[in-house]
Design an enzyme around this catalytic site. Structure first.
Site, short mmCIF file in Angstrom:
data_model
loop_
_atom_site.label_atom_id
_atom_site.label_comp_id
_atom_site.label_asym_id
_atom_site.label_seq_id
_atom_site.Cartn_x
_atom_site.Cartn_y
_atom_site.Cartn_z
N ARG A 128 49.89 47.53 24.84
CA ARG A 128 49.78 47.93 23.44
C ARG A 128 48.31 48.10 23.12
O ARG A 128 47.46 47.31 23.59
CB ARG A 128 50.39 46.88 22.51
CG ARG A 128 51.91 46.85 22.48
CD ARG A 128 52.53 48.11 21.88
NE ARG A 128 53.99 48.07 21.84
CZ ARG A 128 54.79 48.58 22.77
NH1 ARG A 128 54.27 49.19 23.82
NH2 ARG A 128 56.10 48.53 22.63
N GLU A 172 47.76 54.48 17.11
CA GLU A 172 48.50 55.67 17.52
C GLU A 172 49.49 56.12 16.44
O GLU A 172 50.04 55.27 15.73
CB GLU A 172 49.21 55.42 18.87
CG GLU A 172 50.19 54.27 18.91
CD GLU A 172 50.71 54.00 20.33
OE1 GLU A 172 49.93 53.64 21.22
OE2 GLU A 172 51.92 54.17 20.53
N HIS A 211 51.34 57.61 25.16
CA HIS A 211 52.40 56.58 25.22
C HIS A 211 53.66 57.11 25.93
O HIS A 211 54.74 57.20 25.35
CB HIS A 211 52.75 56.09 23.81
CG HIS A 211 53.32 54.70 23.80
ND1 HIS A 211 53.05 53.77 22.83
CD2 HIS A 211 54.15 54.08 24.67
CE1 HIS A 211 53.70 52.64 23.09
NE2 HIS A 211 54.37 52.81 24.22
C1 8YV Z 1 58.29 52.93 24.16
C2 8YV Z 1 57.24 51.08 25.20
O1 8YV Z 1 59.20 52.02 23.69
O2 8YV Z 1 59.22 50.04 25.89
C3 8YV Z 1 58.13 49.91 25.35
O3 8YV Z 1 57.71 48.83 24.91
O4 8YV Z 1 56.13 50.97 24.82
C4 8YV Z 1 57.76 52.41 25.48
O5 8YV Z 1 58.72 52.42 26.46
C5 8YV Z 1 58.85 54.27 24.27
O6 8YV Z 1 57.79 55.08 24.24
C6 8YV Z 1 59.87 54.63 23.22
O7 8YV Z 1 59.55 54.21 21.93
#
Ligand code: 8YV
Length: 341
Positions: A241, A270, A288
């Site tokens: 993150r 973001e 992402h």
């Molecule tokens: C996002 C992610 O969820 O799973 C996670 O924690 O950061 C990614 O897989 C994905 O981009 C969909 O929101």
């Protein structure tokens, strides 16, 4: 008179054929276009719903669920769930679920790819070529850092971190890790990874990969002081993150040669990206997409659908959602669905 069917809100467009499975049991309100929902819009959408399918762009806490008396379950499409205030949801008797496991290998693949791209300057080299600069080629053009036999530092040794460690064996890398808790010895052996403290990880890694979950405790964990402990020849890759890294401190380190390169898939603000990072040539920036293979993104949505269906007491796993976050909320009786409703 037939009883009204439970209602589900789907916050973003997500594989209509997979989400469509919800229609067997529920009335489904889909969102036709990618939308940055304001908190009030989320609250309004949740108000008349029994369940919701949401993604990391949808922040949901006490104010968003306060006016949603029927809401019993929120299925997050993602393994990370820092977009949800879990304590507030538990207090409100709302079960939250996430999508672990199905994305582990795909995300580990991407982490490795992003680290390699940063170390070997792949996107920078492509831009240079497309700019028509190849005539300037010299023996010292686009020299990068090796991965093979280098020391890989993994911060956060959950499932994805372990997947990255396993990949590193093929590159004959020495793998060090730091984690809230040390892995069992058998798992360390399997991953060929050695546990070290945070400062040792920073100091010894040739390539440092961030794969830890976000919490306020790790906000800006990688700040100027941490970056100063890294080798100037090292790379930093973040697929966790954005808030874990102080982006201004990173831009300083990359700009001054204090750090060789970085690969970022996540950002503090973001979809906004710190303009100082955008201006640097030695950082690979992706939007992402670490879990973004077709099969995995479909599997994530399918798992979220299974979670929601089960949490609302219907389908083959009725009452037993596969991957709950706050199972305690399940115990709280909320008036609502009957089994098989
Ligand atoms: C996002 C992610 O969820 O799973 C996670 O924690 O950061 C990614 O897989 C994905 O981009 C969909 O929101």
């Amino acid at each position: 008179m037939t009883e009204a069917r439970p209602r589900i809100w789907v916050s973003q467009p997500l594989f209509p054929d997979v989400v469509g499975r919800l229609r067997e049991y529920f009335d489904v309100v889909e969102t036709a276009q990618v939308t940055r929902h304001a908190p009030a819009q989320i609250a309004a959408a949740l108000a008349a719903c029994d369940g919701a399918l949401v993604t990391l762009n949808d922040r949901i806490g006490a104010p968003e669920v306060a006016g949603a008396p029927r809401l019993r379950a929120i299925a997050n499409v993602g393994v990370g769930y820092n977009n949800l205030d879990i304590a507030a949801l538990t207090d409100a008797g709302i079960l939250a679920t996430n999508t672990p496991d199905v994305l582990t290998e795909t995300t580990a693949d991407f982490g490795f790819a992003l680290m390699m791209a940063a170390a070997r300057r792949i996107t920078e080299a492509e831009r240079w070529l497309r700019d028509g600069q190849w005539r300037q080629w010299s023996f010292e053009t686009m020299l990068g850092m090796d991965l093979h036999r280098a020391t890989l530092g993994i911060l956060g040794m959950g499932r994805i971190g372990q997947g990255i460690a396993r990949r590193a064996a093929g590159f004959d890398m020495r793998v060090l890790y730091h984690n809230r808790s040390r892995l069992p010895e058998s798992l360390e052996r399997e991953c060929r990874a050695g546990y070290v403290d945070f400062d040792t990880l920073l100091a010894q890694a040739d390539h440092l990969l961030l794969v830890l979950p976000y919490s306020p405790q790790v906000h800006h964990l990688i700040d100027a002081a941490a970056l100063a402990k890294m080798k100037p020849t090292a790379t930093l890759t973040n697929i966790a993150r954005g808030g874990i890294v102080d982006e201004d401190a990173l831009a300083d380190a990359l700009g001054s040669g204090r750090l060789a390169a970085a690969g970022l898939d996540v950002y503090e603000g973001e979809p906004a990206v710190n303009p100082r990072l955008l201006a640097l040539r030695n950082v690979v920036l992706t939007p992402h997409i670490a879990s973004g293979s077709l099969a995995t993104r479909r599997a994530m949505v399918a798992l979220a659908v299974d979670n929601l269906t089960a949490a609302l007491g219907v389908g083959p796993d009725a009452g037993r959602p596969p991957t709950p976050i706050n199972a305690a909320a399940l115990a709280q009786a909320k008036p609502g669905l009957k089994r098989g409703a």
